[in-house]
Enzyme design. Structure first.
Site, PDB file in Angstrom:
ATOM      1  N   PHE A   1      12.536 -30.195   4.371  1.00 50.18           N
ATOM      2  CA  PHE A   1      11.736 -29.261   3.582  1.00 50.18           C
ATOM      3  C   PHE A   1      11.222 -28.087   4.412  1.00 50.18           C
ATOM      4  O   PHE A   1      11.602 -26.924   4.201  1.00 50.18           O
ATOM      5  CB  PHE A   1      10.604 -30.059   2.936  1.00 50.18           C
ATOM      6  CG  PHE A   1       9.450 -29.258   2.414  1.00 50.18           C
ATOM      7  CD1 PHE A   1       9.662 -28.167   1.580  1.00 50.18           C
ATOM      8  CD2 PHE A   1       8.154 -29.607   2.746  1.00 50.18           C
ATOM      9  CE1 PHE A   1       8.595 -27.436   1.094  1.00 50.18           C
ATOM     10  CE2 PHE A   1       7.078 -28.888   2.263  1.00 50.18           C
ATOM     11  CZ  PHE A   1       7.300 -27.793   1.436  1.00 50.18           C
TER      12      PHE A   1
ATOM     13  N   ASP B   1      19.924 -32.144  12.705  1.00 49.21           N
ATOM     14  CA  ASP B   1      19.533 -33.071  11.639  1.00 49.21           C
ATOM     15  C   ASP B   1      20.615 -34.130  11.526  1.00 49.21           C
ATOM     16  O   ASP B   1      21.803 -33.802  11.520  1.00 49.21           O
ATOM     17  CB  ASP B   1      19.374 -32.340  10.300  1.00 49.21           C
ATOM     18  CG  ASP B   1      18.425 -33.040   9.362  1.00 49.21           C
ATOM     19  OD1 ASP B   1      18.689 -34.210   9.010  1.00 49.21           O
ATOM     20  OD2 ASP B   1      17.418 -32.424   8.958  1.00 49.21           O
ATOM     21  N   ASN B   2      20.226 -35.410  11.457  1.00 48.72           N
ATOM     22  CA  ASN B   2      21.235 -36.459  11.277  1.00 48.72           C
ATOM     23  C   ASN B   2      21.496 -36.743   9.801  1.00 48.72           C
ATOM     24  O   ASN B   2      22.296 -37.621   9.465  1.00 48.72           O
ATOM     25  CB  ASN B   2      20.836 -37.742  12.015  1.00 48.72           C
ATOM     26  CG  ASN B   2      19.652 -38.455  11.382  1.00 48.72           C
ATOM     27  OD1 ASN B   2      19.052 -37.996  10.409  1.00 48.72           O
ATOM     28  ND2 ASN B   2      19.297 -39.607  11.939  1.00 48.72           N
TER      29      ASN B   2
ATOM     30  N   ASP C   1      21.144 -37.271  16.161  1.00 49.92           N
ATOM     31  CA  ASP C   1      19.938 -38.075  16.013  1.00 49.92           C
ATOM     32  C   ASP C   1      18.995 -37.718  17.152  1.00 49.92           C
ATOM     33  O   ASP C   1      19.422 -37.666  18.314  1.00 49.92           O
ATOM     34  CB  ASP C   1      20.301 -39.563  16.062  1.00 49.92           C
ATOM     35  CG  ASP C   1      19.157 -40.471  15.647  1.00 49.92           C
ATOM     36  OD1 ASP C   1      18.067 -40.370  16.266  1.00 49.92           O
ATOM     37  OD2 ASP C   1      19.349 -41.288  14.736  1.00 49.92           O
TER      38      ASP C   1
ATOM     39  N   LEU D   1      10.380 -31.006  14.021  1.00 48.60           N
ATOM     40  CA  LEU D   1       9.937 -31.374  12.684  1.00 48.60           C
ATOM     41  C   LEU D   1      10.536 -32.687  12.200  1.00 48.60           C
ATOM     42  O   LEU D   1      10.051 -33.258  11.219  1.00 48.60           O
ATOM     43  CB  LEU D   1      10.301 -30.263  11.677  1.00 48.60           C
ATOM     44  CG  LEU D   1       9.741 -28.868  11.977  1.00 48.60           C
ATOM     45  CD1 LEU D   1      10.312 -27.848  10.984  1.00 48.60           C
ATOM     46  CD2 LEU D   1       8.219 -28.861  11.910  1.00 48.60           C
TER      47      LEU D   1
ATOM     48  N   ALA E   1       5.406 -30.993  14.782  1.00 45.44           N
ATOM     49  CA  ALA E   1       4.704 -31.372  13.555  1.00 45.44           C
ATOM     50  C   ALA E   1       3.952 -32.674  13.748  1.00 45.44           C
ATOM     51  O   ALA E   1       4.533 -33.695  14.086  1.00 45.44           O
ATOM     52  CB  ALA E   1       5.700 -31.517  12.412  1.00 45.44           C
TER      53      ALA E   1
ATOM     54  N   TYR F   1       2.720 -44.411  10.180  1.00 46.75           N
ATOM     55  CA  TYR F   1       3.041 -42.983  10.300  1.00 46.75           C
ATOM     56  C   TYR F   1       1.965 -42.251  11.091  1.00 46.75           C
ATOM     57  O   TYR F   1       2.245 -41.525  12.052  1.00 46.75           O
ATOM     58  CB  TYR F   1       3.198 -42.383   8.907  1.00 46.75           C
ATOM     59  CG  TYR F   1       3.471 -40.901   8.886  1.00 46.75           C
ATOM     60  CD1 TYR F   1       4.502 -40.340   9.644  1.00 46.75           C
ATOM     61  CD2 TYR F   1       2.700 -40.046   8.092  1.00 46.75           C
ATOM     62  CE1 TYR F   1       4.755 -38.983   9.618  1.00 46.75           C
ATOM     63  CE2 TYR F   1       2.954 -38.692   8.056  1.00 46.75           C
ATOM     64  CZ  TYR F   1       3.971 -38.152   8.812  1.00 46.75           C
ATOM     65  OH  TYR F   1       4.218 -36.808   8.788  1.00 46.75           O
TER      66      TYR F   1
ATOM     67  N   TYR G   1       2.484 -34.957  28.786  1.00 47.24           N
ATOM     68  CA  TYR G   1       3.580 -34.236  29.440  1.00 47.24           C
ATOM     69  C   TYR G   1       3.145 -32.830  29.866  1.00 47.24           C
ATOM     70  O   TYR G   1       3.601 -32.318  30.891  1.00 47.24           O
ATOM     71  CB  TYR G   1       4.802 -34.175  28.532  1.00 47.24           C
ATOM     72  CG  TYR G   1       5.738 -35.348  28.699  1.00 47.24           C
ATOM     73  CD1 TYR G   1       6.457 -35.514  29.882  1.00 47.24           C
ATOM     74  CD2 TYR G   1       5.926 -36.282  27.674  1.00 47.24           C
ATOM     75  CE1 TYR G   1       7.321 -36.579  30.044  1.00 47.24           C
ATOM     76  CE2 TYR G   1       6.782 -37.354  27.832  1.00 47.24           C
ATOM     77  CZ  TYR G   1       7.488 -37.501  29.022  1.00 47.24           C
ATOM     78  OH  TYR G   1       8.339 -38.567  29.198  1.00 47.24           O
TER      79      TYR G   1
END
Length: 339
Positions: free
Chosen positions: A12, A32-33, A57, A77, A116, A148, A162
């Site tokens: 999205f 994107d996988n 991936d 993202l 994100a 999540y 990091y």
């Protein structure tokens, strides 16, 4: 021109961001996988002279380093969201292991990473509006919905660690309630996606609990603007930012608003679904951002109000359903002449 890597580019926000950055002249590598990405979201991207697509991936560290080669910024993202219909392991591993793989690619290229996060990290904190330094309050560990939020809390801490160890510039962004064109049409895309479909099909809109839980909803162009400011502005470096609209609305009122925009004056069909239906489930009763930091340092200000944004989203959703072969005989009220 900047060369920028976007993970989750067929999703999205990723697909909307990619179009915006290409329009301003940037060169993009998209990853994107396609496990959650939508092929239709890549229309207008595939074949663009400044766009390279890689079906990788994010857990593949070698692939991520290859994708990031020559990039000065990475917008991360790609993620798994709240596990509604499965166990939590994919959410935890993809968002944890996958994010570290992307971070290592950023280190190899000395690239800024803009990543994100989510408003879900504030969890059960009752003190709204949420500031970036507000407490993050999680629920019980045997309630999988928190997987999540916890995975994104880990990701934020990892980014900052990091930065401290490697000097990597990082920007975690906490998104609030994104919606708009290219959203997923299931619960993965948020309540508005499902509510619009139910109204278009003249079916009951199912609202969880009593519907008095509140959220804020942010049109995707406002999220894209916020991300772009985080990419471009050094003042964003190594800080967390809330990016969202500050208007608060109950989920019940959202359902009524969607119904009115789709079906006009018809009495709304709304059914309340007890939380007990979902087994062990804990909801967040209020969620609204304080965006003072983004306003002050980045000049971020949401521009699209909810009614206008929903009307645009409904128009897009009708077109997407048609592309998917889903009939929509009704012309939504908000799209009728003189509406």
């Amino acid at each position: 021109m900047k060369k920028i890597l976007i993970t989750g580019v067929a999703g999205f926000i990723g697909s909307n961001l990619a179009r915006s950055l290409l329009d301003r002249g940037d060169a993009l590598v998209g990853v994107d996988n396609m496990s959650q990405g939508e092929k239709l979201n890549l229309d207008g991207l595939l074949g663009h002279p400044n766009f390279e697509m890689r079906y990788d991936d994010i857990r593949d560290e070698t692939a991520m380093k290859a994708a990031a080669r020559g990039c000065e910024a990475i917008v991360h993202l790609a993620a798994y969201k709240i596990p509604r219909y499965s166990d939590a392991l994919d959410t935890l591993l993809i968002n944890g292991v996958g994010s570290e793989s992307v971070v290592k690619a950023a280190i190899a290229e000395k690239a800024k990473i803009v990543a994100a996060s989510t408003s879900d990290v504030y969890g059960k904190n009752p003190d709204v509006p949420f500031r970036e330094d507000s407490n993050l309050v999680m629920g019980n560990p045997d309630v999988r919905r928190w997987a999540y939020a916890i995975s994104k809390m880990f990701e934020e801490q990892m980014l900052m660690a990091y930065h401290e160890r490697e000097g990597l510039d990082v920007v975690p962004m906490r998104f609030f309630g994104g919606y708009g064109p290219n959203q997923n049409l299931t619960w993965w895309g948020g309540p508005q996606s499902v509510f619009i479909n139910k109204a278009l099909d003249d079916e009951e809109i199912e609202v969880h609990g009593d519907g008095l839980q509140t959220r804020s909803f942010t049109f995707v162009s406002d999220h894209v603007d916020g991300i772009t400011r985080c990419i471009d502005n050094p003042a964003a470096n190594n800080l967390v930012f809330n990016l969202g609209n500050t208007r608060e609305i109950t989920i019940l009122d959202l359902a009524k608003l969607v119904w009115r925009l789709v079906r006009g004056d018809e009495p709304p069909k709304i059914k309340l679904i007890p939380y007990a239906t979902f087994g062990k489930y804990e909801d967040v009763m209020r969620r609204i951002p304080d965006i003072t930091r983004a306003r002050t340092l980045l000049g971020f200000e949401p521009k699209v109000d909810l009614e206008d944004g929903l009307a645009r989203t409904i128009a897009w959703q009708v077109a997407r359903r048609k592309a998917l072969g889903i009939a929509t005989p009704l012309v939504p009220a908000c799209l009728r002449e003189g509406a």
